[in-house]
Design an enzyme around this catalytic site. Structure first.
Site, mmCIF file in Angstrom:
data_model
loop_
_atom_site.group_PDB
_atom_site.id
_atom_site.type_symbol
_atom_site.label_atom_id
_atom_site.label_comp_id
_atom_site.label_asym_id
_atom_site.label_seq_id
_atom_site.Cartn_x
_atom_site.Cartn_y
_atom_site.Cartn_z
ATOM 1 N N HIS A 131 4.125 -3.065 -27.275
ATOM 2 C CA HIS A 131 5.390 -2.506 -26.776
ATOM 3 C C HIS A 131 6.616 -3.108 -27.477
ATOM 4 C CE1 HIS A 131 5.167 -5.987 -23.870
ATOM 5 N NE2 HIS A 131 6.471 -6.018 -24.125
ATOM 6 N N ASP A 161 -2.223 -3.227 -25.404
ATOM 7 C CA ASP A 161 -0.880 -3.746 -25.640
ATOM 8 C C ASP A 161 -0.884 -4.836 -26.714
ATOM 9 O OD1 ASP A 161 1.851 -3.838 -25.392
ATOM 10 O OD2 ASP A 161 1.844 -5.236 -23.704
ATOM 11 N N SER A 163 7.374 -11.602 -24.691
ATOM 12 C CA SER A 163 6.230 -10.717 -24.931
ATOM 13 C C SER A 163 5.669 -10.920 -26.339
ATOM 14 C CB SER A 163 6.654 -9.258 -24.764
ATOM 15 O OG SER A 163 7.019 -8.991 -23.436
#
Length: 502
Positions: free
Chosen positions: A241, A275, A356
């Site tokens: 992402h 992801d 992230s």
């Protein structure tokens, strides 16, 4: 010996095996008899004509050899009279070898007929039947358009093949035939397993941690995230992402190392369902790779350290503990196939937007997970921050997916070909099947609509998300056992998992 002059258009009249005498000429003369030629070169041969061409205006050399008419043609009387030769050693020339006109095969005029003389000059004669030089066959004019068309077709096909090869090479940049076995990773932990120093872990891992800045929805540097160096070839692991928008729009991606140096990066491959993404950076061979550990040996309460660039603050380190293991977590995507389902490591180490893709590390300095998501309280006061509930993708899943991406630029995940209910079942005892697609592993295993799956390989399943997570911890082609309740009866079925790219 001078070149032979071959006449045209005359049919041969004599055999080619005539015998010749070097001083007297042919043993037999053709019909009509040829005039007798001089047997010695004569000085002052009258007229100065060229060889065998009466009345020729060409300039001929002075003196011998004699310049006679065409073999077999009658000479005027004055040309047939033999003149006395000069005494030996006197005159312009000394005596030469006997010279006679050569009778070509087939009689007067040679193989092709009359019209040109034939004279070989002094010295040995060529063998009878001297081959006539063949004129090259002209290239047919109709072939040129065909050759041009063929060249055009070859050029077009070559251009298409070259373009396809270039596109293929460009799309596969950074892939490695042997996957993780073909790159230089860090195998040894930088610290002892019983190390209790967070500062020591920070010093060991910060050189392997990077910040990622990527385009988002057309805005340069609209997305920020983190990552870690996988190998000495310059591959970087991060979350999908973080770079998904830039990858779809072919936007710029920049990796910033621990020294602040910026590297242009390209996406090798990515997986929305896990992801994860792998980047390839320019001039990344000097980056230090992080060591990879195992999440399966973690215990709840073990210390862990999170690295990254929360809110764009690079080289940030936070610490905490393992709060839970095998926590089913999902993050929404544009479609069900792009939703991320994680069998996560839960931690209370502070994880915020920008963390992230960064590594979650044990006290030995080994990566045990990739920070991916945080829980929120559902507030609407802007982007949520840390509330002490963060989730990381287990390193075992990271290794599996990254290996696939390095090999092919793509990742596969397992499926059974059935839809399950994923919400609104607070009292459910398992995952309820809502649809079975035809010609799928679920249909071949005999699963039906309204079947309730309660376990996968003896691990309990409480809802649809737990079932999806349990399936995705396996590989396409694996066979799993599922405990199924149908009409109040429990049974066990074996399902061979299919694969899908995503």
């Amino acid at each position: 010996m001078s070149d032979e002059h071959k006449p045209d258009g005359q049919t041969p009249e004599q055999p080619h095996d005539q015998s010749y005498d070097a001083s007297t000429g042919p043993s037999a003369a053709p019909e009509p008899p040829a005039p007798e030629e001089p047997t010695q070169p004569l000085a002052g041969w009258p007229d100065g004509r060229a060889y065998g061409r009466p009345g020729s205006e060409d300039i001929a050399p002075a003196g011998p050899p004699p310049y006679g008419s065409t073999y077999g043609q009658q000479q005027p009387p004055q040309q047939q009279q033999q003149q006395p030769a000069p005494p030996q050693g006197q005159g312009p020339y000394a005596p030469a070898a006997p010279t006679v006109p050569f009778a070509p095969p087939g009689g007067p005029g040679g193989p092709g007929g009359q019209g040109e003389s034939m004279y070989f000059g002094p010295g040995p004669y060529p063998p009878a039947g001297y081959p006539r030089q063949q004129r090259p066959r002209p290239f047919p004019l109709w072939a040129w358009p065909a050759i041009a068309a063929l060249a055009l077709v070859v050029g077009v096909l070559g251009g298409l093949a070259g373009g396809a090869l270039q596109d293929e090479l460009a799309s596969q940049r950074g892939t490695v035939d042997n996957g993780l076995d073909g790159v230089r990773t860090q195998s040894a932990a930088p610290l002892d397993a019983d190390n209790g120093s967070v500062p020591a872990v920070a010093q060991a891992l910060l050189p392997s941690t990077v910040q990622i800045v990527a385009e988002f929805d057309g805005q340069a540097a609209g997305a920020t995230g983190s990552g870690f160096v996988l190998d000495r070839e310059g591959h970087i692991v991060t979350n999908n992402h973080v770079v998904a928008s830039a990858a779809e729009d072919d936007g710029p991606i920049v990796v910033i190392d621990h020294e602040g140096k910026r590297h242009e990066a390209t996406v090798v491959g990515r997986s929305a369902v896990y992801d994860l993404a792998v980047l390839d950076v320019e001039d990344g061979e000097g980056l230090e790779p992080a060591a990879l550990g195992r999440s399966q040996v973690l215990r709840v309460g073990d210390p862990v350290i999170a690295f990254g660039a929360p809110l764009g603050l690079s080289q940030t380190v936070t610490s905490g503990i393992v709060s839970a293991l095998d926590r089913p977590v999902t993050t929404s995507g544009e479609s069900d196939d792009e939703s991320s389902y994680i069998n996560a490591v839960q931690t209370d180490a502070a994880i915020n937007p920008g963390n992230s893709g960064g590594p979650l590390v044990n006290l030995a300095g080994e990566v045990v997970g990739v920070n991916s998501a945080i829980a929120t309280n559902g507030g609407s006061s802007g982007e949520a921050g840390n509330i002490g509930v963060g989730f990381a993708i287990p390193i075992e899943q990271v290794i599996t997916t990254v290996d696939q991406i390095l090999r092919t630029g793509k990742a596969e995940y397992p499926v059974i070909g059935a839809q399950v209910r994923t919400g609104g079942e607070p009292d459910s005892a398992g995952a309820t099947i809502t649809e079975v697609m035809p010609d799928t592993p679920a249909e071949r295993a005999g699963l039906l609509k309204d079947d309730i799956i309660t376990a996968v390989d003896d691990k309990p399943v409480n809802d649809g998300i737990a079932l999806i997570v349990a399936i995705r911890t396996h590989l396409p082609g694996d066979t799993v056992e599922m405990s199924v309740i149908r009409g109040g009866d429990e049974q066990v079925v074996e399902v061979e998992l299919d694969g899908k790219v995503g």
